[in-house]
Design a protein around this motif. Structure first.
Motif, PDB file in Angstrom:
ATOM      1  N   GLY A  82       1.194  19.453  -6.572  1.00 10.94           N
ATOM      2  CA  GLY A  82       2.441  18.699  -6.602  1.00 10.94           C
ATOM      3  C   GLY A  82       2.691  17.974  -5.287  1.00 10.94           C
ATOM      4  O   GLY A  82       3.151  16.825  -5.274  1.00 10.94           O
ATOM      5  N   TYR A  83       2.363  18.628  -4.170  1.00 15.26           N
ATOM      6  CA  TYR A  83       2.487  17.998  -2.853  1.00 15.26           C
ATOM      7  C   TYR A  83       1.621  16.746  -2.781  1.00 15.26           C
ATOM      8  O   TYR A  83       2.061  15.698  -2.281  1.00 15.26           O
ATOM      9  N   ALA A  84       0.385  16.851  -3.290  1.00 15.89           N
ATOM     10  CA  ALA A  84      -0.520  15.700  -3.270  1.00 15.89           C
ATOM     11  C   ALA A  84       0.009  14.559  -4.139  1.00 15.89           C
ATOM     12  O   ALA A  84      -0.121  13.379  -3.777  1.00 15.89           O
ATOM     13  N   ILE A  85       0.605  14.906  -5.277  1.00 16.71           N
ATOM     14  CA  ILE A  85       1.205  13.864  -6.132  1.00 16.71           C
ATOM     15  C   ILE A  85       2.298  13.131  -5.359  1.00 16.71           C
ATOM     16  O   ILE A  85       2.376  11.901  -5.368  1.00 16.71           O
ATOM     17  N   GLY A  86       3.155  13.897  -4.677  1.00 16.73           N
ATOM     18  CA  GLY A  86       4.221  13.278  -3.914  1.00 16.73           C
ATOM     19  C   GLY A  86       3.714  12.472  -2.734  1.00 16.73           C
ATOM     20  O   GLY A  86       4.264  11.414  -2.412  1.00 16.73           O
ATOM     21  N   TYR A  87       2.668  12.948  -2.089  1.00 15.92           N
ATOM     22  CA  TYR A  87       2.140  12.306  -0.890  1.00 15.92           C
ATOM     23  C   TYR A  87       1.382  11.015  -1.210  1.00 15.92           C
ATOM     24  O   TYR A  87       1.563   9.986  -0.548  1.00 15.92           O
ATOM     25  N   PHE A  88       0.513  11.093  -2.238  1.00 12.95           N
ATOM     26  CA  PHE A  88      -0.374   9.963  -2.518  1.00 12.95           C
ATOM     27  C   PHE A  88       0.073   9.103  -3.709  1.00 12.95           C
ATOM     28  O   PHE A  88      -0.225   7.914  -3.747  1.00 12.95           O
ATOM     29  N   LEU A  89       0.774   9.722  -4.672  1.00  7.17           N
ATOM     30  CA  LEU A  89       1.012   9.028  -5.945  1.00  7.17           C
ATOM     31  C   LEU A  89       2.469   9.114  -6.380  1.00  7.17           C
ATOM     32  O   LEU A  89       2.751   9.211  -7.579  1.00  7.17           O
ATOM     33  N   PHE A  90       3.396   9.076  -5.427  1.00  6.49           N
ATOM     34  CA  PHE A  90       4.788   9.268  -5.812  1.00  6.49           C
ATOM     35  C   PHE A  90       5.266   8.173  -6.762  1.00  6.49           C
ATOM     36  O   PHE A  90       5.880   8.462  -7.787  1.00  6.49           O
ATOM     37  N   ASP A  91       5.001   6.923  -6.431  1.00  7.42           N
ATOM     38  CA  ASP A  91       5.484   5.822  -7.269  1.00  7.42           C
ATOM     39  C   ASP A  91       4.849   5.843  -8.654  1.00  7.42           C
ATOM     40  O   ASP A  91       5.516   5.552  -9.659  1.00  7.42           O
ATOM     41  N   ALA A  92       3.571   6.186  -8.715  1.00  9.37           N
ATOM     42  CA  ALA A  92       2.857   6.149  -9.995  1.00  9.37           C
ATOM     43  C   ALA A  92       3.154   7.364 -10.866  1.00  9.37           C
ATOM     44  O   ALA A  92       3.294   7.234 -12.091  1.00  9.37           O
ATOM     45  N   PHE A  93       3.230   8.568 -10.252  1.00  4.70           N
ATOM     46  CA  PHE A  93       3.365   9.793 -11.040  1.00  4.70           C
ATOM     47  C   PHE A  93       4.540  10.679 -10.601  1.00  4.70           C
ATOM     48  O   PHE A  93       5.218  11.263 -11.446  1.00  4.70           O
ATOM     49  N   GLY A  94       4.741  10.818  -9.283  1.00  7.57           N
ATOM     50  CA  GLY A  94       5.763  11.744  -8.799  1.00  7.57           C
ATOM     51  C   GLY A  94       7.149  11.394  -9.271  1.00  7.57           C
ATOM     52  O   GLY A  94       7.857  12.238  -9.849  1.00  7.57           O
ATOM     53  N   GLY A  95       7.565  10.157  -9.026  1.00  3.73           N
ATOM     54  CA  GLY A  95       8.889   9.724  -9.471  1.00  3.73           C
ATOM     55  C   GLY A  95       9.090   9.837 -10.968  1.00  3.73           C
ATOM     56  O   GLY A  95      10.090  10.393 -11.434  1.00  3.73           O
ATOM     57  N   PRO A  96       8.126   9.333 -11.789  1.00  2.00           N
ATOM     58  CA  PRO A  96       8.260   9.478 -13.250  1.00  2.00           C
ATOM     59  C   PRO A  96       8.322  10.929 -13.722  1.00  2.00           C
ATOM     60  O   PRO A  96       9.041  11.238 -14.677  1.00  2.00           O
ATOM     61  N   LEU A  97       7.587  11.847 -13.058  1.00  2.00           N
ATOM     62  CA  LEU A  97       7.661  13.260 -13.446  1.00  2.00           C
ATOM     63  C   LEU A  97       9.043  13.832 -13.176  1.00  2.00           C
ATOM     64  O   LEU A  97       9.599  14.558 -14.007  1.00  2.00           O
ATOM     65  N   LEU A  98       9.603  13.521 -12.020  1.00  2.00           N
ATOM     66  CA  LEU A  98      10.954  14.004 -11.716  1.00  2.00           C
ATOM     67  C   LEU A  98      11.964  13.437 -12.705  1.00  2.00           C
ATOM     68  O   LEU A  98      12.891  14.126 -13.132  1.00  2.00           O
ATOM     69  N   GLU A  99      11.774  12.178 -13.071  1.00  2.86           N
ATOM     70  CA  GLU A  99      12.675  11.558 -14.040  1.00  2.86           C
ATOM     71  C   GLU A  99      12.522  12.186 -15.414  1.00  2.86           C
ATOM     72  O   GLU A  99      13.507  12.394 -16.138  1.00  2.86           O
ATOM     73  N   LEU A 100      11.269  12.522 -15.785  1.00  5.92           N
ATOM     74  CA  LEU A 100      11.002  13.117 -17.094  1.00  5.92           C
ATOM     75  C   LEU A 100      11.755  14.426 -17.275  1.00  5.92           C
ATOM     76  O   LEU A 100      12.312  14.694 -18.343  1.00  5.92           O
ATOM     77  N   TRP A 101      11.788  15.258 -16.220  1.00  3.41           N
ATOM     78  CA  TRP A 101      12.444  16.563 -16.313  1.00  3.41           C
ATOM     79  C   TRP A 101      13.866  16.535 -15.778  1.00  3.41           C
ATOM     80  O   TRP A 101      14.482  17.576 -15.578  1.00  3.41           O
TER      81      TRP A 101
END
Length: 205
Positions: A82-101
């Motif tokens: 999850g840290y890596a998602i936030g660090y490298f891919l926040f716009d692509a995956f991190g933000g959408p995951l937080l929005e999803l839940w």
């Protein structure tokens, strides 16, 4: 007797996912299922691993510490993902995951507390029913020191899962209903005590 309007209603997707997760506890390879759920819950899965840990410890109380250890290590491993998602891919995956839940509105709150408390916000989020995936993704997005993040996650997740295992090991089945009903309050009380100790150290030292 006439059935209520909800009697024939199909369960929602989250309820079906909950029931599916609970059913994994009785499978042959339940330990691997526990590891997978603990890993996934730290970054994108909505069901907490306690749901698997509780019946597995009750079924094999002699393995309580092993199961808590598996839960802890894989949860921290998932936290690093999850840290890596936030660090490298926040716009692509991190933000959408937080929005999803439904956690996107909590990101600003987390960032404010992170700036004030640093690693202790990771401890609080990893130990309590607060969404740990929010903590892991936001920690990566905010570039919280990776070593601090790992140590705080090990402390938080280890405390949570070993306390659950210890209560079940000591008291057995009667403890299950209590944990499932009051886990949130017990965890929050423990964090409140932890924060009080930290404040005492900060102001006395």
């Amino acid at each position: 007797m006439t059935e209520g309007p909800a009697a024939g209603r199909r369960p929602g997707p989250l309820r079906r996912l909950y029931d599916w997760t609970l059913a994994l506890a009785g499978k042959r390879h339940a330990v691997w299922a526990l590891a997978a759920v603990a890993f996934a819950e730290s970054s994108f899965f909505p069901i907490p691993p306690d749901l698997l840990l509780i019946p597995m410890v009750l079924a094999q109380r002699a393995r309580a510490w092993l199961l808590a250890g598996v839960c802890t290590l894989f949860s921290v491993g998932g936290g690093l993902f999850g840290y890596a998602i936030g660090y490298f891919l926040f716009d692509a995956f991190g933000g959408p995951l937080l929005e999803l839940w439904g956690n996107e509105d909590k990101l600003a709150t987390f960032e404010r507390y992170r700036d004030e408390w640093g690693a202790w916000i990771v401890v609080a989020g990893g130990f309590t029913p607060l969404p740990y995936k929010l903590i892991t993704i936001a920690s990566g997005a905010g570039q919280l020191d990776i070593g601090v993040f790992i140590l705080a996650s090990l402390l938080a997740r280890g405390l949570r899962f070993y306390i659950v295992a210890a209560i079940l090991w000591q008291f057995g089945p009667p403890a299950r209903a209590f944990i499932e009903r009051h886990l949130g309050w017990v965890a929050l009380a423990a964090v409140a005590i932890l924060i009080a100790v930290v404040l005492a150290i900060r102001f006395v030292a």
